[in-house]
Design a protein around this motif. Structure first.
Motif, PDB file in Angstrom:
ATOM      1  N   ILE A   1       0.821  -1.206   0.000  1.00 56.01           N
ATOM      2  CA  ILE A   1       0.000   0.000   0.000  1.00 56.01           C
ATOM      3  C   ILE A   1       0.858   1.262   0.000  1.00 56.01           C
ATOM      4  CG2 ILE A   1      -0.311   0.241   2.496  1.00 56.01           C
ATOM      5  CD1 ILE A   1      -3.052   0.793  -0.152  1.00 56.01           C
ATOM      6  N   GLU A   2       2.061   1.189   0.582  1.00 56.46           N
ATOM      7  CA  GLU A   2       2.927   2.368   0.600  1.00 56.46           C
ATOM      8  C   GLU A   2       3.315   2.780  -0.819  1.00 56.46           C
ATOM      9  OE1 GLU A   2       3.389   4.186   3.187  1.00 56.46           O
ATOM     10  OE2 GLU A   2       2.574   2.784   4.649  1.00 56.46           O
ATOM     11  N   HIS A   3       3.506   1.805  -1.683  1.00 54.39           N
ATOM     12  CA  HIS A   3       3.833   2.100  -3.075  1.00 54.39           C
ATOM     13  C   HIS A   3       2.620   2.727  -3.786  1.00 54.39           C
ATOM     14  CE1 HIS A   3       7.694  -0.025  -2.953  1.00 54.39           C
ATOM     15  NE2 HIS A   3       7.078  -0.821  -2.101  1.00 54.39           N
ATOM     16  N   LEU A   4       1.434   2.237  -3.463  1.00 53.21           N
ATOM     17  CA  LEU A   4       0.228   2.819  -4.065  1.00 53.21           C
ATOM     18  C   LEU A   4      -0.017   4.232  -3.563  1.00 53.21           C
ATOM     19  CD1 LEU A   4      -2.159  -0.257  -4.015  1.00 53.21           C
ATOM     20  CD2 LEU A   4      -0.925   0.705  -5.972  1.00 53.21           C
ATOM     21  N   TRP A   5       0.255   4.483  -2.276  1.00 55.45           N
ATOM     22  CA  TRP A   5       0.123   5.853  -1.749  1.00 55.45           C
ATOM     23  C   TRP A   5       1.054   6.799  -2.510  1.00 55.45           C
ATOM     24  CZ3 TRP A   5      -4.245   5.804  -0.010  1.00 55.45           C
ATOM     25  CH2 TRP A   5      -4.702   5.101   1.100  1.00 55.45           C
ATOM     26  N   ARG A   6       2.266   6.323  -2.795  1.00 54.01           N
ATOM     27  CA  ARG A   6       3.229   7.159  -3.544  1.00 54.01           C
ATOM     28  C   ARG A   6       2.693   7.446  -4.948  1.00 54.01           C
ATOM     29  NH1 ARG A   6       7.452   6.291  -7.080  1.00 54.01           N
ATOM     30  NH2 ARG A   6       9.071   7.867  -7.020  1.00 54.01           N
ATOM     31  N   ASP A   7       2.166   6.412  -5.612  1.00 54.97           N
ATOM     32  CA  ASP A   7       1.592   6.599  -6.941  1.00 54.97           C
ATOM     33  C   ASP A   7       0.466   7.630  -6.898  1.00 54.97           C
ATOM     34  OD1 ASP A   7       3.301   4.540  -7.696  1.00 54.97           O
ATOM     35  OD2 ASP A   7       1.698   3.058  -8.018  1.00 54.97           O
ATOM     36  N   LEU A   8      -0.398   7.498  -5.895  1.00 54.64           N
ATOM     37  CA  LEU A   8      -1.522   8.422  -5.758  1.00 54.64           C
ATOM     38  C   LEU A   8      -1.031   9.841  -5.498  1.00 54.64           C
ATOM     39  CD1 LEU A   8      -4.588   8.923  -5.507  1.00 54.64           C
ATOM     40  CD2 LEU A   8      -4.352   8.407  -3.065  1.00 54.64           C
ATOM     41  N   LYS A   9      -0.079   9.977  -4.597  1.00 51.73           N
ATOM     42  CA  LYS A   9       0.461  11.299  -4.269  1.00 51.73           C
ATOM     43  C   LYS A   9       1.025  11.983  -5.508  1.00 51.73           C
ATOM     44  CE  LYS A   9       3.841  13.513  -1.261  1.00 51.73           C
ATOM     45  NZ  LYS A   9       4.851  13.309  -0.217  1.00 51.73           N
ATOM     46  N   MET A  10       1.776  11.244  -6.299  1.00 53.56           N
ATOM     47  CA  MET A  10       2.370  11.825  -7.508  1.00 53.56           C
ATOM     48  C   MET A  10       1.295  12.235  -8.514  1.00 53.56           C
ATOM     49  SD  MET A  10       5.722   9.359  -7.818  1.00 53.56           S
ATOM     50  CE  MET A  10       5.924   9.687  -9.540  1.00 53.56           C
ATOM     51  N   ALA A  11       0.292  11.373  -8.697  1.00 52.60           N
ATOM     52  CA  ALA A  11      -0.777  11.674  -9.655  1.00 52.60           C
ATOM     53  C   ALA A  11      -1.571  12.905  -9.230  1.00 52.60           C
ATOM     54  CB  ALA A  11      -1.705  10.466  -9.803  1.00 52.60           C
TER      55      ALA A  11
ATOM     56  N   LYS B   1      -5.195  -1.972 -11.846  1.00 49.51           N
ATOM     57  CA  LYS B   1      -5.356  -3.183 -11.023  1.00 49.51           C
ATOM     58  C   LYS B   1      -4.115  -4.065 -11.107  1.00 49.51           C
ATOM     59  CE  LYS B   1      -9.662  -2.083 -10.114  1.00 49.51           C
ATOM     60  NZ  LYS B   1      -9.641  -0.643 -10.139  1.00 49.51           N
ATOM     61  N   ASP B   2      -3.482  -4.104 -12.268  1.00 51.01           N
ATOM     62  CA  ASP B   2      -2.290  -4.946 -12.398  1.00 51.01           C
ATOM     63  C   ASP B   2      -1.122  -4.392 -11.575  1.00 51.01           C
ATOM     64  OD1 ASP B   2      -1.908  -2.804 -14.230  1.00 51.01           O
ATOM     65  OD2 ASP B   2      -0.573  -4.030 -15.455  1.00 51.01           O
ATOM     66  N   ARG B   3      -1.145  -3.109 -11.255  1.00 45.85           N
ATOM     67  CA  ARG B   3      -0.108  -2.532 -10.382  1.00 45.85           C
ATOM     68  C   ARG B   3      -0.182  -3.203  -9.006  1.00 45.85           C
ATOM     69  NH1 ARG B   3       4.555  -0.591  -8.722  1.00 45.85           N
ATOM     70  NH2 ARG B   3       4.522   1.382  -7.615  1.00 45.85           N
ATOM     71  N   CYS B   4      -1.386  -3.365  -8.492  1.00 49.56           N
ATOM     72  CA  CYS B   4      -1.569  -4.034  -7.197  1.00 49.56           C
ATOM     73  C   CYS B   4      -1.064  -5.471  -7.271  1.00 49.56           C
ATOM     74  CB  CYS B   4      -3.046  -4.039  -6.798  1.00 49.56           C
ATOM     75  SG  CYS B   4      -3.742  -2.402  -6.565  1.00 49.56           S
ATOM     76  N   ALA B   5      -1.440  -6.171  -8.316  1.00 57.30           N
ATOM     77  CA  ALA B   5      -1.021  -7.571  -8.474  1.00 57.30           C
ATOM     78  C   ALA B   5       0.498  -7.683  -8.554  1.00 57.30           C
ATOM     79  CB  ALA B   5      -1.668  -8.168  -9.715  1.00 57.30           C
ATOM     80  N   LYS B   6       1.144  -6.771  -9.262  1.00 55.68           N
ATOM     81  CA  LYS B   6       2.605  -6.798  -9.385  1.00 55.68           C
ATOM     82  C   LYS B   6       3.276  -6.519  -8.045  1.00 55.68           C
ATOM     83  CE  LYS B   6       2.833  -5.591 -14.261  1.00 55.68           C
ATOM     84  NZ  LYS B   6       3.121  -4.553 -15.241  1.00 55.68           N
ATOM     85  N   LEU B   7       2.711  -5.609  -7.279  1.00 59.36           N
ATOM     86  CA  LEU B   7       3.278  -5.315  -5.963  1.00 59.36           C
ATOM     87  C   LEU B   7       3.181  -6.523  -5.038  1.00 59.36           C
ATOM     88  CD1 LEU B   7       2.006  -1.677  -5.441  1.00 59.36           C
ATOM     89  CD2 LEU B   7       4.394  -2.406  -5.642  1.00 59.36           C
ATOM     90  N   VAL B   8       2.059  -7.196  -5.072  1.00 57.24           N
ATOM     91  CA  VAL B   8       1.899  -8.395  -4.249  1.00 57.24           C
ATOM     92  C   VAL B   8       2.840  -9.492  -4.740  1.00 57.24           C
ATOM     93  CG1 VAL B   8       0.300 -10.234  -3.577  1.00 57.24           C
ATOM     94  CG2 VAL B   8      -0.452  -7.839  -3.536  1.00 57.24           C
ATOM     95  N   ALA B   9       2.934  -9.668  -6.055  1.00 54.44           N
ATOM     96  CA  ALA B   9       3.802 -10.700  -6.628  1.00 54.44           C
ATOM     97  C   ALA B   9       5.281 -10.450  -6.321  1.00 54.44           C
ATOM     98  CB  ALA B   9       3.580 -10.801  -8.128  1.00 54.44           C
ATOM     99  N   SER B  10       5.667  -9.191  -6.186  1.00 51.35           N
ATOM    100  CA  SER B  10       7.080  -8.871  -5.939  1.00 51.35           C
ATOM    101  C   SER B  10       7.440  -8.888  -4.456  1.00 51.35           C
ATOM    102  CB  SER B  10       7.421  -7.497  -6.532  1.00 51.35           C
ATOM    103  OG  SER B  10       6.768  -6.469  -5.808  1.00 51.35           O
ATOM    104  N   TYR B  11       6.487  -9.262  -3.615  1.00 48.00           N
ATOM    105  CA  TYR B  11       6.722  -9.218  -2.171  1.00 48.00           C
ATOM    106  C   TYR B  11       7.945 -10.027  -1.755  1.00 48.00           C
ATOM    107  CZ  TYR B  11       6.215  -9.611   2.822  1.00 48.00           C
ATOM    108  OH  TYR B  11       6.474  -9.578   4.161  1.00 48.00           O
TER     109      TYR B  11
END
Length: 109
Positions: free
Chosen positions: A47-57, A82-92
């Motif tokens: 979620i921290e990566h998604l917060w960063r994406d949101l902040k930048m947008a 949606k694939d951004r979320c999947a990639k973040l989970v997959a890269s855990y």
């Protein structure tokens, strides 16, 4: 307070307010299972990566007041792929290995 049962595991980011004595006592008194988590490790939390994406947008849209900021946040959140979320989970596992190798310090992620 919500009763989520014994299968519930609480994850927090070790912010000082979460690790304060009163917070720790409440978690223990209420039998909350807490996930061991290194301090300052946003690399592990997708979620921290998604917060960063949101902040930048949102920043690129230059909202000028609170109502505009709220609208921009909602619109940009809905646009997150949606694939951004999947990639973040997959890269855990790779991110976890990097944090372990860095002994909890910052990583390239």
């Amino acid at each position: 307070y919500i009763r989520l049962g014994q299968r519930f595991i609480f994850q927090q980011d070790n912010d000082p307010k979460h690790t304060a004595k009163i917070s720790k006592e409440w978690l223990q008194d209420n039998s909350v299972n807490v996930l061991e988590w290194p301090s300052q490790s946003p690399d592990l939390n997708p979620i921290e990566h998604l917060w960063r994406d949101l902040k930048m947008a949102v920043h690129r849209r230059f909202p000028s007041n609170l109502m505009e900021l709220e609208r921009c946040c909602k619109e940009e959140w809905a646009k997150l792929a949606k694939d951004r979320c999947a990639k973040l989970v997959a890269s855990y596992s790779k991110r976890l290995e990097a944090v372990i190798a860095a002994k909890g310090a910052s990583t390239k992620y």
